[in-house]
Design a protein around this motif. Structure first.
Motif, PDB file in Angstrom:
ATOM      1  N   GLY A  30      -3.943 -10.296 -14.659  1.00  0.00           N
ATOM      2  CA  GLY A  30      -2.912 -10.563 -13.653  1.00  0.00           C
ATOM      3  C   GLY A  30      -2.411  -9.252 -13.076  1.00  0.00           C
ATOM      4  N   GLU A  31      -1.525  -9.332 -12.045  1.00  0.00           N
ATOM      5  CA  GLU A  31      -1.068  -8.127 -11.350  1.00  0.00           C
ATOM      6  C   GLU A  31      -0.357  -7.151 -12.298  1.00  0.00           C
ATOM      7  N   PHE A  32       0.605  -7.680 -13.068  1.00  0.00           N
ATOM      8  CA  PHE A  32       1.410  -6.777 -13.892  1.00  0.00           C
ATOM      9  C   PHE A  32       0.579  -6.234 -15.052  1.00  0.00           C
ATOM     10  N   GLY A  33      -0.299  -7.076 -15.603  1.00  0.00           N
ATOM     11  CA  GLY A  33      -1.190  -6.623 -16.675  1.00  0.00           C
ATOM     12  C   GLY A  33      -2.113  -5.524 -16.177  1.00  0.00           C
ATOM     13  N   LEU A  34      -2.581  -5.669 -14.942  1.00  0.00           N
ATOM     14  CA  LEU A  34      -3.477  -4.650 -14.372  1.00  0.00           C
ATOM     15  C   LEU A  34      -2.733  -3.331 -14.182  1.00  0.00           C
ATOM     16  N   ILE A  35      -1.482  -3.406 -13.701  1.00  0.00           N
ATOM     17  CA  ILE A  35      -0.682  -2.184 -13.513  1.00  0.00           C
ATOM     18  C   ILE A  35      -0.474  -1.498 -14.871  1.00  0.00           C
ATOM     19  N   ASP A  36      -0.168  -2.294 -15.916  1.00  0.00           N
ATOM     20  CA  ASP A  36      -0.009  -1.717 -17.266  1.00  0.00           C
ATOM     21  C   ASP A  36      -1.312  -1.080 -17.721  1.00  0.00           C
ATOM     22  N   HIS A  37      -2.412  -1.772 -17.469  1.00  0.00           N
ATOM     23  CA  HIS A  37      -3.741  -1.292 -17.871  1.00  0.00           C
ATOM     24  C   HIS A  37      -4.051   0.055 -17.201  1.00  0.00           C
ATOM     25  N   ILE A  38      -3.687   0.179 -15.917  1.00  0.00           N
ATOM     26  CA  ILE A  38      -3.912   1.440 -15.186  1.00  0.00           C
ATOM     27  C   ILE A  38      -2.997   2.527 -15.747  1.00  0.00           C
ATOM     28  N   SER A  39      -1.716   2.169 -15.912  1.00  0.00           N
ATOM     29  CA  SER A  39      -0.717   3.202 -16.186  1.00  0.00           C
ATOM     30  C   SER A  39      -0.815   3.755 -17.607  1.00  0.00           C
ATOM     31  N   TYR A  88      18.077   1.597 -13.263  1.00  0.00           N
ATOM     32  CA  TYR A  88      16.723   1.255 -13.712  1.00  0.00           C
ATOM     33  C   TYR A  88      16.655  -0.212 -14.127  1.00  0.00           C
ATOM     34  N   ARG A  89      15.435  -0.699 -14.260  1.00  0.00           N
ATOM     35  CA  ARG A  89      15.255  -2.058 -14.766  1.00  0.00           C
ATOM     36  C   ARG A  89      15.618  -2.129 -16.250  1.00  0.00           C
ATOM     37  N   SER A  90      15.736  -0.983 -16.885  1.00  0.00           N
ATOM     38  CA  SER A  90      15.832  -0.924 -18.349  1.00  0.00           C
ATOM     39  C   SER A  90      17.259  -0.816 -18.873  1.00  0.00           C
ATOM     40  N   SER A  94      14.138  -1.798   0.632  1.00  0.00           N
ATOM     41  CA  SER A  94      14.714  -2.658  -0.402  1.00  0.00           C
ATOM     42  C   SER A  94      14.450  -2.090  -1.802  1.00  0.00           C
ATOM     43  N   ASP A  95      13.243  -1.563  -2.028  1.00  0.00           N
ATOM     44  CA  ASP A  95      12.929  -0.977  -3.339  1.00  0.00           C
ATOM     45  C   ASP A  95      13.772   0.268  -3.616  1.00  0.00           C
ATOM     46  N   ILE A  96      14.099   1.033  -2.574  1.00  0.00           N
ATOM     47  CA  ILE A  96      14.971   2.205  -2.753  1.00  0.00           C
ATOM     48  C   ILE A  96      16.393   1.727  -3.071  1.00  0.00           C
ATOM     49  N   GLY A 124       8.145   7.405 -13.808  1.00  0.00           N
ATOM     50  CA  GLY A 124       6.874   7.167 -13.110  1.00  0.00           C
ATOM     51  C   GLY A 124       6.697   5.691 -12.828  1.00  0.00           C
ATOM     52  N   ILE A 125       5.552   5.175 -13.204  1.00  0.00           N
ATOM     53  CA  ILE A 125       5.218   3.767 -12.949  1.00  0.00           C
ATOM     54  C   ILE A 125       6.156   2.847 -13.737  1.00  0.00           C
ATOM     55  N   GLY A 126       6.581   1.769 -13.119  1.00  0.00           N
ATOM     56  CA  GLY A 126       7.312   0.770 -13.890  1.00  0.00           C
ATOM     57  C   GLY A 126       8.679   0.391 -13.385  1.00  0.00           C
ATOM     58  N   ASP A 127       9.111   0.972 -12.275  1.00  0.00           N
ATOM     59  CA  ASP A 127      10.389   0.524 -11.713  1.00  0.00           C
ATOM     60  C   ASP A 127      10.181   0.272 -10.215  1.00  0.00           C
ATOM     61  N   ASP A 128      11.270   0.005  -9.483  1.00  0.00           N
ATOM     62  CA  ASP A 128      11.108  -0.266  -8.047  1.00  0.00           C
ATOM     63  C   ASP A 128      10.685   0.984  -7.289  1.00  0.00           C
ATOM     64  N   ALA A 129      11.082   2.146  -7.806  1.00  0.00           N
ATOM     65  CA  ALA A 129      10.670   3.411  -7.186  1.00  0.00           C
ATOM     66  C   ALA A 129      10.516   4.455  -8.281  1.00  0.00           C
ATOM     67  N   THR A 175       6.145   2.588  -2.704  1.00  0.00           N
ATOM     68  CA  THR A 175       5.072   2.204  -1.770  1.00  0.00           C
ATOM     69  C   THR A 175       4.850   0.703  -1.828  1.00  0.00           C
ATOM     70  N   ASP A 176       4.654   0.086  -0.677  1.00  0.00           N
ATOM     71  CA  ASP A 176       4.278  -1.325  -0.617  1.00  0.00           C
ATOM     72  C   ASP A 176       3.239  -1.522   0.476  1.00  0.00           C
ATOM     73  N   MET A 177       2.255  -2.338   0.179  1.00  0.00           N
ATOM     74  CA  MET A 177       1.170  -2.572   1.133  1.00  0.00           C
ATOM     75  C   MET A 177       1.175  -4.041   1.551  1.00  0.00           C
ATOM     76  N   ILE A 215      14.472  -8.676  -5.355  1.00  0.00           N
ATOM     77  CA  ILE A 215      13.720  -9.919  -5.591  1.00  0.00           C
ATOM     78  C   ILE A 215      12.588 -10.037  -4.570  1.00  0.00           C
ATOM     79  N   SER A 216      11.416  -9.536  -4.961  1.00  0.00           N
ATOM     80  CA  SER A 216      10.241  -9.679  -4.102  1.00  0.00           C
ATOM     81  C   SER A 216       9.339 -10.787  -4.620  1.00  0.00           C
ATOM     82  N   ASP A 217       9.203 -10.893  -5.934  1.00  0.00           N
ATOM     83  CA  ASP A 217       8.277 -11.888  -6.504  1.00  0.00           C
ATOM     84  C   ASP A 217       8.968 -13.184  -6.924  1.00  0.00           C
TER      85      ASP A 217
END
Ligand code: ADP
Ligand code: MG
Length: 312
Positions: free
Chosen positions: A28-37, A172-174, A98-100, A50-55, A69-71, A251-253
Motif C-alpha cells: 500500500g502507499e504508506f507501507g511503500l513509503i516506509d519501505h523506501i524510507s 508534528y504528527r507525533s 495546506s501541508d505547510i 525527514g520523511i514522515g510528516d506533512d513537511a 511536495t505533492d504531485m 486532512i487529505s486522505d
C-alpha cells in the motif's frame, strides 16, 4: 559506473535487482513509503525532520524551513472532463500550502513542475498558470522555479512548497498526549460528495450530450472538490489566541487515515464521537441520495484539506 572523486578511486557499485517480484499492492502507499524510507538516515544535523510528516523540517537559524511536495496526475487525481484547468492550478498550490499550514508554518515559495502531452495548448497552460497565480496571490507565495517536460499521456503537476516557522511552534504528527482533545477546523466529506456528483454528471453527459449538468444544488460540494482552500487562517488564529497544538495534520486522505497517523506517530489511542463529526447538511443529504453512509464519507472521503489538531 566507476567514478573518481576527491576521496580517491571508488569501486564500481552494481546494484543487482533480484529475480523475485513482489507486488506494491502488498504494501500500500504508506507501507511503500516506509519501505523506501527505512534505507535512509539523515547525514546533516540541520535535517530536523525527514520523511514522515506533512513537511520536512530544516533548521535555519532561529527559524526552520518547511518543505513539502505533492504531485497531481491526470486520470488519478483529476479528470479534465469536469475540472476547469485554472481550478486545477489553484488546487495544486492549495494542497501544498495546506501541508505547510499543517506544520503550523507559513508558506513563502513554491516551485512548479509540469509534464504535458501535445493535447495541451498554450491557452490551456495559460489557464493552468492563471489558477496557480491566483493561489500565489491569495496565499502570498512566490513562484520561484520548477521544471517543464513532455509526457505521453496527459498532464502531471508536481509542486513543492517552502515555508517557515519558529522551531518551538512547529506541530508534528507525533506530539499528541493522553487526554488531549482532538479538533477539526471544518466540515468533512463534502469534497468526496462533490466528486460523486461530478462523476455522476459526467456519466449522464456521456449517455446524452444534450443533457445539461445539474449541479446548482451541489455547488458547495463541487467547490470543495474542485477548488479547496488551505486553512492558512487557522495558523494565524492559533497564534493570535496563544494556542500551541500538541500535534497537527491536514486532512487529505480522510479523517480516519489522518487520525491513524497521529495515533501511530504519537503512541496514543484516539476516541472520537460520531455525533461530534462535522458534516455539512447538503453533504449529508447527498450521501443519503447516493445510498452512502454520511459518516463513512466524512471518515474516509478525503480531500477536505481541513486541519486536524490536538490540544492539551
Ligand atoms: P501528505 O498526505 O501530508 O502529503 P504523504 O502521505 O504524501 O503526506 O507523505 C508522507 C511522508 O512521506 C512525507 O514526509 C513525504 O515527504 C514522504 N514521502 C512520500 N513519498 C515519498 C517518496 N517517494 N520518497 C521519499 N519520501 C516520500
Ligand atoms: Mg498532509
Amino acid at each position: 559506473m566507476a567514478s573518481s572523486t576527491a576521496r580517491g578511486e571508488q569501486k564500481p557499485s552494481i546494484i543487482q535487482m533480484s529475480d523475485k517480484r513482489s507486488e506494491i499492492s502488498q504494501l500500500g502507499e504508506f507501507g511503500l513509503i516506509d519501505h523506501i524510507s527505512e534505507k535512509f538516515s539523515p547525514k546533516n544535523t540541520n535535517s530536523v525532520k525527514g520523511i514522515g510528516d506533512d513537511a520536512a523540517v530544516i533548521s535555519a537559524g532561529d527559524d526552520c524551513i518547511l518543505i513539502s511536495t505533492d504531485m497531481l496526475v491526470e486520470g488519478i487525481h483529476f479528470d479534465l472532463a469536469y475540472t476547469p484547468i485554472q481550478h486545477l492550478g489553484y488546487k495544486a498550490v492549495a494542497v501544498n500550502v495546506s501541508d505547510i499550514a499543517a506544520m503550523n508554518g507559513v508558506a513563502e515559495q513554491i516551485t512548479v513542475s509540469i509534464a504535458l502531452s501535445n493535447r495541451f495548448s498554450i491557452e490551456a497552460v495559460d489557464a493552468l498558470y492563471a489558477g496557480i497565480n491566483s493561489a500565489c496571490e491569495n496565499y502570498k507565495v512566490d513562484l520561484v522555479g520548477g521544471d517543464t517536460t513532455s509526457s505521453v499521456s496527459g498532464l502531471i503537476i508536481s509542486i513543492t512548497a517552502l515555508g517557515r516557522a519558529k522551531k518551538e511552534n512547529i506541530t508534528y504528527r507525533s506530539g499528541a498526549k493522553v487526554n488531549d482533545i482532538i479538533c477539526v477546523t471544518g466540515d468533512l466529506g463534502a469534497a468526496f460528495m462533490g466528486l460523486q456528483v461530478l462523476e455522476r454528471e459526467k456519466q449522464v453527459y456521456i449517455s446524452d450530450p444534450n443533457m445539461q449538468p445539474n449541479i446548482e444544488k451541489y455547488e458547495y460540494l463541487v467547490g470543495r472538490q474542485l477548488r479547496p482552500e488551505a486553512r492558512t487562517d487557522i495558523v494565524f488564529d492559533l497564534r493570535e489566541a496563544g494556542v500551541q497544538p500538541s500535534s497537527m495534520i491536514d486532512i487529505s486522505d480522510g479523517l480516519a487515515s489522518e487520525l491513524f497517523h497521529i495515533a501511530k506517530n504519537s503512541g496514543v489511542g484516539i476516541r472520537i464521537y460520531d455525533d461530534k463529526i462535522p458534516i455539512d447538511n447538503v453533504a449529508f443529504e447527498t450521501a443519503v441520495e447516493f445510498n452512502l453512509d454520511p459518516l463513512t464519507c466524512a471518515l474516509n472521503g478525503g480531500e477536505d484539506y481541513e486541519l486536524l489538531f490536538t490540544i492539551s
